[in-house]
Design a protein around this motif. Structure first.
Motif, PDB file in Angstrom:
ATOM      1  N   PRO A   1     -64.403 -16.388  38.650  1.00 42.39           N
ATOM      2  CA  PRO A   1     -63.828 -14.995  38.496  1.00 42.39           C
ATOM      3  C   PRO A   1     -62.507 -14.981  37.399  1.00 42.39           C
ATOM      4  O   PRO A   1     -61.168 -15.346  38.022  1.00 42.39           O
ATOM      5  CB  PRO A   1     -63.082 -15.019  40.044  1.00 42.39           C
ATOM      6  CG  PRO A   1     -62.892 -16.606  40.490  1.00 42.39           C
ATOM      7  CD  PRO A   1     -64.275 -17.176  39.849  1.00 42.39           C
ATOM      8  N   ASN A   2     -62.696 -14.949  36.486  1.00 40.84           N
ATOM      9  CA  ASN A   2     -62.019 -14.855  35.164  1.00 40.84           C
ATOM     10  C   ASN A   2     -62.591 -13.752  34.327  1.00 40.84           C
ATOM     11  O   ASN A   2     -63.779 -13.772  33.998  1.00 40.84           O
ATOM     12  CB  ASN A   2     -62.007 -16.310  34.667  1.00 40.84           C
ATOM     13  CG  ASN A   2     -60.787 -16.469  33.527  1.00 40.84           C
ATOM     14  OD1 ASN A   2     -59.746 -15.514  33.843  1.00 40.84           O
ATOM     15  ND2 ASN A   2     -60.667 -17.386  32.674  1.00 40.84           N
ATOM     16  N   LEU A   3     -61.667 -13.123  33.606  1.00 35.29           N
ATOM     17  CA  LEU A   3     -62.168 -12.131  32.534  1.00 35.29           C
ATOM     18  C   LEU A   3     -63.186 -11.176  33.037  1.00 35.29           C
ATOM     19  O   LEU A   3     -63.055 -10.590  33.991  1.00 35.29           O
ATOM     20  CB  LEU A   3     -62.471 -12.961  31.311  1.00 35.29           C
ATOM     21  CG  LEU A   3     -61.240 -13.828  30.536  1.00 35.29           C
ATOM     22  CD1 LEU A   3     -61.714 -14.127  29.224  1.00 35.29           C
ATOM     23  CD2 LEU A   3     -59.897 -12.922  30.658  1.00 35.29           C
ATOM     24  N   TYR A   4     -64.333 -11.348  32.354  1.00 33.37           N
ATOM     25  CA  TYR A   4     -65.492 -10.450  32.535  1.00 33.37           C
ATOM     26  C   TYR A   4     -65.953 -10.505  34.088  1.00 33.37           C
ATOM     27  O   TYR A   4     -66.374  -9.252  34.589  1.00 33.37           O
ATOM     28  CB  TYR A   4     -66.594 -10.535  31.551  1.00 33.37           C
ATOM     29  CG  TYR A   4     -66.106 -10.636  30.275  1.00 33.37           C
ATOM     30  CD1 TYR A   4     -65.764  -9.375  29.417  1.00 33.37           C
ATOM     31  CD2 TYR A   4     -65.977 -11.754  29.495  1.00 33.37           C
ATOM     32  CE1 TYR A   4     -65.088  -9.507  28.104  1.00 33.37           C
ATOM     33  CE2 TYR A   4     -65.497 -12.078  28.139  1.00 33.37           C
ATOM     34  CZ  TYR A   4     -65.123 -10.762  27.460  1.00 33.37           C
ATOM     35  OH  TYR A   4     -64.584 -10.727  26.051  1.00 33.37           O
ATOM     36  N   SER A   5     -66.136 -11.698  34.400  1.00 32.75           N
ATOM     37  CA  SER A   5     -66.783 -11.588  35.964  1.00 32.75           C
ATOM     38  C   SER A   5     -65.710 -11.161  36.871  1.00 32.75           C
ATOM     39  O   SER A   5     -66.091 -10.932  38.042  1.00 32.75           O
ATOM     40  CB  SER A   5     -67.241 -13.115  35.952  1.00 32.75           C
ATOM     41  OG  SER A   5     -68.323 -13.368  35.523  1.00 32.75           O
ATOM     42  N   LEU A   6     -64.493 -11.505  36.603  1.00 36.46           N
ATOM     43  CA  LEU A   6     -63.545 -10.863  37.512  1.00 36.46           C
ATOM     44  C   LEU A   6     -63.530  -9.453  37.937  1.00 36.46           C
ATOM     45  O   LEU A   6     -63.266  -8.901  38.981  1.00 36.46           O
ATOM     46  CB  LEU A   6     -62.120 -11.410  37.014  1.00 36.46           C
ATOM     47  CG  LEU A   6     -60.797 -11.119  38.143  1.00 36.46           C
ATOM     48  CD1 LEU A   6     -61.049 -11.534  39.375  1.00 36.46           C
ATOM     49  CD2 LEU A   6     -59.636 -11.625  37.397  1.00 36.46           C
ATOM     50  N   LYS A   7     -63.802  -8.732  36.963  1.00 33.83           N
ATOM     51  CA  LYS A   7     -63.743  -7.221  37.095  1.00 33.83           C
ATOM     52  C   LYS A   7     -64.502  -6.619  38.202  1.00 33.83           C
ATOM     53  O   LYS A   7     -64.157  -6.069  39.081  1.00 33.83           O
ATOM     54  CB  LYS A   7     -64.076  -6.535  35.645  1.00 33.83           C
ATOM     55  CG  LYS A   7     -63.208  -6.782  34.640  1.00 33.83           C
ATOM     56  CD  LYS A   7     -63.849  -6.146  33.119  1.00 33.83           C
ATOM     57  CE  LYS A   7     -62.965  -6.589  32.006  1.00 33.83           C
ATOM     58  NZ  LYS A   7     -63.726  -5.887  30.783  1.00 33.83           N
TER      59      LYS A   7
END
Length: 247
Positions: free
Chosen positions: A9-15
């Motif tokens: 859950p960081n950058l692109y996957s967090l969205k």
């Protein structure tokens, strides 16, 4: 039920994780590793959308026969198809502003943050992987593997971050009420105090600092950040889209 292929859950996957948690939507999630999805996920449904996706190893949403790639498009899809908390304004002009912000983040923030991230936290074991296609992507991975220098990239972020700080002056959210624009921006900049100390936490962007704190306090954001696969999510970065030569 929605199936979300995602990394830490960081950058692109967090969205999309934040958007789904905000909506309270049940979803099945499957991990993707640090390699291109076609090899990382057994049985991954290859499609033209994924082959032309500039985020490459970014999240993919499967909903029945639909495949959605590109983290901002995932945000739009979730906002438009799921009930619960509204994440898009009804007014067409306001929706344009949300999409304009998404385009700015994709072109003038995301590539720089990704590059700074992989420079700070390289992935040495990927240095000799020659199976990544196309060759330009392979070169991006090679740079990530050796921790290529990110000199000057933080400075290139400053003008755009200053613009967003101005947009948030006197406002809680970017476009009226809370929306996917806020999720998009938060996901891309939340790690900057670690990656580039002083860039947004040095006193020059008080409205942006307050925005990050406000987002981090949301229960849905906290639930999304807890959906790690076991690694150090805040230090897991992938090469992003190519940096704009004119940004």
């Amino acid at each position: 039920m929605i199936t979300l292929y995602h990394g830490e859950p960081n950058l692109y996957s967090l969205k999309p994780l934040i958007a789904l948690e905000e909506k309270g939507v049940p979803f099945d999630r499957k991990p993707i590793g640090l390699m291109p999805l076609e090899r990382a996920v057994p049985g991954y449904p290859a499609a033209m959308e994924q082959r032309i996706n500039v985020e490459r190893e970014g999240p993919v949403l499967i909903d029945g026969d639909a495949m959605i790639v590109g983290s901002f498009f995932l945000l739009e899809y979730i906002a438009e198809t799921e009930g619960g908390v509204p994440l898009l304004p009804d007014d067409p002009l306001a929706r344009y502003h949300v999409r304009s912000i998404g385009q700015t983040i994709a072109g003038l923030i995301a590539p720089f943050v990704s590059a700074i991230g992989v420079a700070a936290y390289p992935v040495p074991e990927l240095a000799d992987d020659t199976g990544i296609e196309p060759v330009e992507r392979r070169e991006s991975w090679a740079a990530a593997a050796r921790g290529a220098a990110a000199d000057g990239l933080a400075d290139r972020l400053r003008p755009t971050l200053a613009r967003f700080d101005g947009m948030l002056a006197g406002s809680e959210w970017l476009v009226g009420d809370y929306s996917i624009a806020d999720i998009d921006l938060f996901a891309m900049i939340r790690n900057l105090p670690d990656l580039a100390p002083g860039l947004i936490d040095g006193g020059d962007t008080p409205s942006l600092d307050a925005f990050v704190a406000r987002m981090a306090a949301r229960p849905a954001v906290q639930r999304a950040l807890a959906l790690a696969w076991g690694g150090d999510a805040a230090r897991t970065f992938l090469p992003g889209p190519e940096i704009s030569r004119w940004g």
